[in-house]
Design a protein around this motif. Structure first.
Motif, short mmCIF file in Angstrom:
data_model
loop_
_atom_site.label_atom_id
_atom_site.label_comp_id
_atom_site.label_asym_id
_atom_site.label_seq_id
_atom_site.Cartn_x
_atom_site.Cartn_y
_atom_site.Cartn_z
N LEU A 106 -0.74 -16.60 30.11
CA LEU A 106 -1.32 -16.05 28.48
C LEU A 106 -1.39 -17.84 27.74
CD1 LEU A 106 1.08 -12.62 27.69
CD2 LEU A 106 -1.29 -13.11 28.46
N ASN A 113 -1.69 -6.28 40.54
CA ASN A 113 -1.41 -7.56 38.69
C ASN A 113 -0.06 -8.41 39.27
OD1 ASN A 113 -2.48 -8.16 36.29
ND2 ASN A 113 -0.23 -7.36 35.32
N THR A 133 3.52 -10.47 36.13
CA THR A 133 3.25 -8.99 34.91
C THR A 133 4.64 -9.14 33.65
OG1 THR A 133 2.49 -7.14 36.94
CG2 THR A 133 3.63 -5.85 35.03
N TYR A 134 4.31 -8.19 32.43
CA TYR A 134 5.25 -8.72 32.20
C TYR A 134 5.70 -7.72 31.74
CZ TYR A 134 3.34 -13.51 30.53
OH TYR A 134 3.01 -14.55 30.98
N PHE A 194 8.48 -7.25 28.05
CA PHE A 194 8.16 -8.05 25.98
C PHE A 194 9.28 -7.36 25.65
CE2 PHE A 194 3.55 -7.79 27.28
CZ PHE A 194 3.27 -9.29 27.39
N ASP A 224 9.36 -6.84 22.67
CA ASP A 224 9.44 -5.51 21.41
C ASP A 224 8.40 -4.29 22.56
OD1 ASP A 224 6.77 -6.67 22.19
OD2 ASP A 224 6.70 -7.75 20.19
N ALA A 240 6.27 -3.59 23.22
CA ALA A 240 4.14 -3.29 23.23
C ALA A 240 3.98 -2.16 23.86
CB ALA A 240 3.72 -4.48 24.43
N LEU A 241 3.96 -1.40 23.52
CA LEU A 241 4.17 0.64 24.00
C LEU A 241 2.87 0.83 22.86
CD1 LEU A 241 7.19 2.06 24.50
CD2 LEU A 241 5.88 1.05 26.33
N LEU A 266 -2.02 3.21 31.61
CA LEU A 266 -2.87 2.03 31.38
C LEU A 266 -2.80 0.65 32.40
CD1 LEU A 266 -4.28 1.11 28.59
CD2 LEU A 266 -2.09 0.06 28.01
N ALA A 267 -2.30 0.41 32.58
CA ALA A 267 -1.98 -0.63 34.01
C ALA A 267 -2.61 -1.09 34.68
CB ALA A 267 -0.05 -1.28 34.51
N ARG A 313 6.04 0.56 32.77
CA ARG A 313 4.50 0.64 33.56
C ARG A 313 4.20 -1.05 34.33
NH1 ARG A 313 2.85 -1.43 27.56
NH2 ARG A 313 4.29 -3.15 27.65
N ALA A 314 5.22 -1.89 34.00
CA ALA A 314 5.42 -3.66 34.44
C ALA A 314 5.54 -2.67 36.63
CB ALA A 314 6.33 -4.04 34.46
N ASP A 351 10.72 -11.35 28.91
CA ASP A 351 10.95 -12.35 27.43
C ASP A 351 12.04 -11.10 27.11
OD1 ASP A 351 10.18 -13.85 25.45
OD2 ASP A 351 8.14 -13.17 25.39
#
Lengths: 341, 257, 262
Positions: free
Chosen positions: B51, B71, B74-75, B77, B79, B81-82, B94-95, B142-143, B154
């Motif tokens: 990134l 992927n 894969t992160y 996050f 926060d 990030a939804l 989504l992923a 999601r990850a 992170d």
């Protein structure tokens, strides 16, 4: 009376108008700066108002609508302008009464013209009978132009709904729409109609007086003014009618062939009219715009009844308006075409 | 998949943030990265996952990721990030949506990821209806749904309260015991590092350099037991001793602008 | 512990709560007072008709069918102008929200043209598009266009960057990032813009109908003014107000449906 008059004239000469004004009865009239307002300009400049002991103030407006509102609201004692739907709605509520005539469409006197656009004319719009199916520009809903189309529809036997009316708010917009070929035809006062024809943007295909003579304008007074200051109104009408006679003498003459002639009397009055009319017209424009005004201030009374009935039929004037009640025929003698009751 | 970081250097607006980071991470290993505020640990994670572009140096992936990994990097996050307008299942989906999977396969993978993170009955809930811990579970699901080779976490638990953090640490360990991946875990919380990592990389204050690498020999599965408390506390003390002075300097710098 | 005294309550207040009856009561009281004043003759009937006369005028419009014609003509112009202006505004606004070059190119133009009152452009539109429907639709369309552009690109800016980073980290292609992240994320700002542009469209339809319109609420109000039919004029104004309320209710419903997630 004579002594008072002489004294007043003497005072006028000696002290000027400012001092004499105090001795005179103040009265205001709302008007347009149009040639059709000529009689009040003549009465003012020739001193007819002063002769009657009146100190007349002109209140000028730029449309017929605010004149009626001004008189109804008491901001002016009298008004003089064209008769519109808006006028009848205000007068119908008892706010004012018609007392004498102004312009009328009289055979032989060009005043308002039917004008076809260049394109529509070339496509055959050459006769006032061909209005159905056309798009016509007028100033406003309920304006004199609207009524003139209504009368034409009745005379020529078509329905007004067959004509698409485009209210454009001002003569300038109407002229522009004709030039831009955005309407097929318009109704325009003689002066504007000649100008459009000269530009080649339109063609005069007829005159309203040839189709439907009618009482276009009137002198009117606030009901309260008539009730409380009747003598003042009488004096005003006397001066006004005297000026109407002068006007008729100067501008309404015709020769043996029926053609209008303008002599030295017209030349004498033209500067008076030019002093008040805006934008300032040339002598030729004054003559072109000089509408027929009855020399004795008489109204076509029956036509006013017809106007009210027409506006009511169109839903533009309230049903409870009674034409008889908005007329006060006592100020001018021998009105024309008075319906029998 | 092994990772090799070679001379990673990064500067923002002429300010050197990371300076020559060399690091090898073995397949299946959990490596925590700690350091005082502003040592560039999140920047390093951004560079590893592609990134951020490093000013110098490179990241090498050694060996192929598992075949079903959609992927590889894969992160998770801090926060979460939804997407607030998507429900839990759709956020996880989504992923997958741009990978040309069949609808059935997508649904199956999402269901598996939700089951793994204990979200099965919340599939239709909107993020605003969930607690912070549940939201981060969605982020983790999601990850996991893309079967990553390298999981880049992170500060994943930093936005959560202490109790929720304990619960999620247990959950993460349970998941990692079942899902094989290599993990880089950035945190400022020394407990998390002492509890979750095989090795802890201690970065120095700006510019970030590797100051020390602390290996924790006790298997992660055993560290939750009461008997392990002295060991974990010892590691924590050691880490704190390493960054304490610099953390104070960093704090003063923040305070004095 | 000597004397025991209860602690006095000093909180509360400063917390507006919805009052359902008060607005209705105020509305009824104002209308009632107005009607009473008209009935007693305190208000000049010539210049301010009573509420009942306005209702009667509205009733007359319903019974002669002119209400439908006027409202229909206005709604047609609003719908067409608003949809065209909004579609163009969203396209340009989103482009400005996504592409730096589009923003750099568009921002000065939008900033220069946005503050111009579109009513001032009406004569120009009449020259370009004639006095028929196109000039009216164009006036509304242009009036709606600029606020939509600004709403759309500022709404794009307000989408949290971390969501875009997240999408990139999962390898979403740029087009998917626009449709799945940027557009839905910008929706609250765009819908807030719709509220503004809907009222702009209502204002402009009245202005646009002042020239060359046979039907329409604006044309009706203007001709009522020309005819000194104050009751009709106020009936037209009442219609506009009702139309505004209806549009606002529709937008409220759309917002609740689309922004359920907030």
């Amino acid at each position: 009376m004579r002594i008072r008059l002489v004294a007043a004239l003497a005072a006028l000469v000696t002290f000027g108008p400012a001092l004499t004004a105090g001795a005179q009865e103040k009265v205001s009239i709302a008007a347009l700066r149009f040639v059709s307002s000529a009689p009040i300009f003549i009465a003012m400049e020739k001193g007819y108002f002063k002769e009657q002991g009146l100190d007349v103030e002109f209140k000028f407006f730029d449309a017929a609508q605010p004149i009626a509102v001004a008189v109804a609201a008491g901001n002016a004692d009298l008004g003089i302008t064209g008769l519109t739907g808006g006028f009848y709605n205000l007068a119908g509520k008892g706010a004012m009464k018609i007392i004498a005539s102004q312009s009328r469409e009289e055979p032989g006197y060009d005043f308002v013209a039917y004008v076809a656009s260049k394109k529509a004319y070339d496509a055959g719009f050459k006769d006032p009978g061909k209005f159905p199916g056309k798009t016509i520009g007028i100033t406003q809903v309920g304006s004199t132009f609207h009524y003139m189309l209504g009368m034409l529809a009745e005379k020529r036997g078509f329905k007004l709904t067959e004509v698409t009316l485009k209210p454009l708010q001002s003569i300038a917009n109407v002229t522009a729409a004709l030039k831009g070929e955005q309407v097929d035809g318009v109704l325009l006062p003689a002066n504007n109609a000649y100008a459009v024809e000269k530009d080649g943007a339109g063609k005069i295909i007829g005159w309203v007086h040839q189709e439907t003579p009618w009482q276009l304008g009137a002198l009117f007074a606030g009901t309260g003014v008539i009730e409380e200051r009747r003598p003042v109104v009488e004096k005003f009408v006397a001066a006004y009618v005297k000026a109407c006679a002068d006007y008729a003498d100067a501008f309404l003459q015709r020769d043996a062939a029926g053609k209008r002639t303008f002599g030295s009397k017209a030349d004498a009055l033209i500067p008076i009219i030019q002093k008040y009319v805006e934008p300032k017209p040339s002598a030729e424009q004054v003559k072109a715009s000089a509408s027929y005004i009855d020399p004795k201030g008489r109204l076509l009374v029956k036509n006013i009844h017809e106007q009210v009935a027409w506006y009511q039929a169109q839903g533009m004037v309230a049903r409870d308006v009674d034409a008889a009640k908005i007329l006060d025929l006592s100020f001018v003698k021998d009105h024309l075409d008075v319906p029998k009751r | 998949m092994d990772l090799r970081l070679e001379g990673i250097t990064h500067s923002y607006d002429g300010l050197l943030a990371l300076d020559g980071i060399d690091l090898e991470v073995r397949d299946g290993e959990t490596v925590a990265i700690i350091g005082p505020s502003g040592c560039g640990k999140s920047t390093l994670l951004g560079i590893v996952g592609g990134l951020l572009k490093p000013s110098a140096g490179r990241v090498l992936a050694i060996g192929a990721p598992r075949a079903d990994s959609l992927n590889p990097f894969t992160y998770v996050f801090q926060d979460f990030a939804l997407l607030p307008w998507r429900n839990v299942a759709a956020n996880v989906a989504l992923a997958l949506e741009h990978h040309g999977l069949s609808r059935a396969e997508r649904r199956e993978r999402v269901a598996a990821a939700l089951a793994l993170t204990g979200l099965g009955e919340f599939a239709a809930a909107l993020p605003k209806q969930l607690s912070g811990g549940m939201r981060q579970r969605v982020g983790i699901a999601r990850a996991l749904v893309v079967r990553p080779a390298v999981l880049l976490l992170d500060e994943p638990l930093s936005a959560l309260d202490a109790q929720t953090r304990e619960l999620l640490m247990e959950d993460l360990l349970a998941i990692w015991a079942r899902e094989r991946s290599t993990r880089l875990y950035v945190t400022h919380n020394l407990d998390e590092a002492a509890r979750l990592a095989d090795r802890v990389i201690v970065l120095s204050r700006r510019p970030g350099r590797i100051r020390e690498i602390v290996r924790i020999d006790m298997p992660v599965a055993e560290r939750g037991a009461p008997t392990a408390l002295p060991v974990v506390a010892g590691v924590r003390e050691k880490l704190w001793a390493l960054i304490r002075d610099e953390a104070r300097d960093a704090e003063r710098e923040v305070q004095h602008g | 512990m000597a004397d025991a005294a209860p602690v006095t309550f000093r909180g509360g207040g400063f917390h507006p709560r919805p009052q359902r009856l008060v607005p209705v009561a105020v509305f009824v009281a104002v209308i009632g007072l107005w009607q009473f004043a008209s009935w007693r003759g305190w208000l000049p009937a010539l210049f301010l008709p009573s509420p009942w006369e306005i209702v009667t005028a509205l009733g007359g419009m319903i019974s002669d069918g002119s209400l439908g014609r006027h409202v229909g003509a206005s709604l047609m112009r609003i719908a067409l102008g608003w949809v065209l202006g909004t579609a163009a505004g969203l396209a340009i606004g989103l482009a400005m929200g996504i592409f730096s070059v589009a923003r750099a190119a568009g921002l000065p133009v939008v900033s220069a043209l946005f503050p111009i009152p579109k009513i001032a452009l009406l004569p120009l539109f009449i020259l370009w598009f004639g006095i028929g429907e196109p000039s009216k639709v164009a006036t509304i369309g242009f009036g709606v266009f600029f606020p939509t552009v600004i709403a759309a690109y500022t709404a794009c800016d307000s989408v949290p960057r971390n969501l875009i980073r997240m999408a990139q980290s999962f390898g979403l292609p740029p087009a998917a990032i626009v449709w799945k992240i940027l557009v839905p994320g910008a929706m609250p700002g765009i819908l807030a813009g719709f509220r503004i542009t809907a009222s702009i469209a209502l204002i402009l339809v009245v202005a646009a109908e002042m020239i060359g319109a046979q039907y329409g609420i604006g044309a009706f109000i203007l001709s009522a003014g020309n005819l000194n039919q104050i009751d009709h004029l106020l009936a037209g104004v009442t219609l506009l107000s009702l139309l505004g309320l209806a549009v606002s209710a529709v937008l409220g419903a759309v917002e609740r449906a689309v922004l359920r997630w907030r």
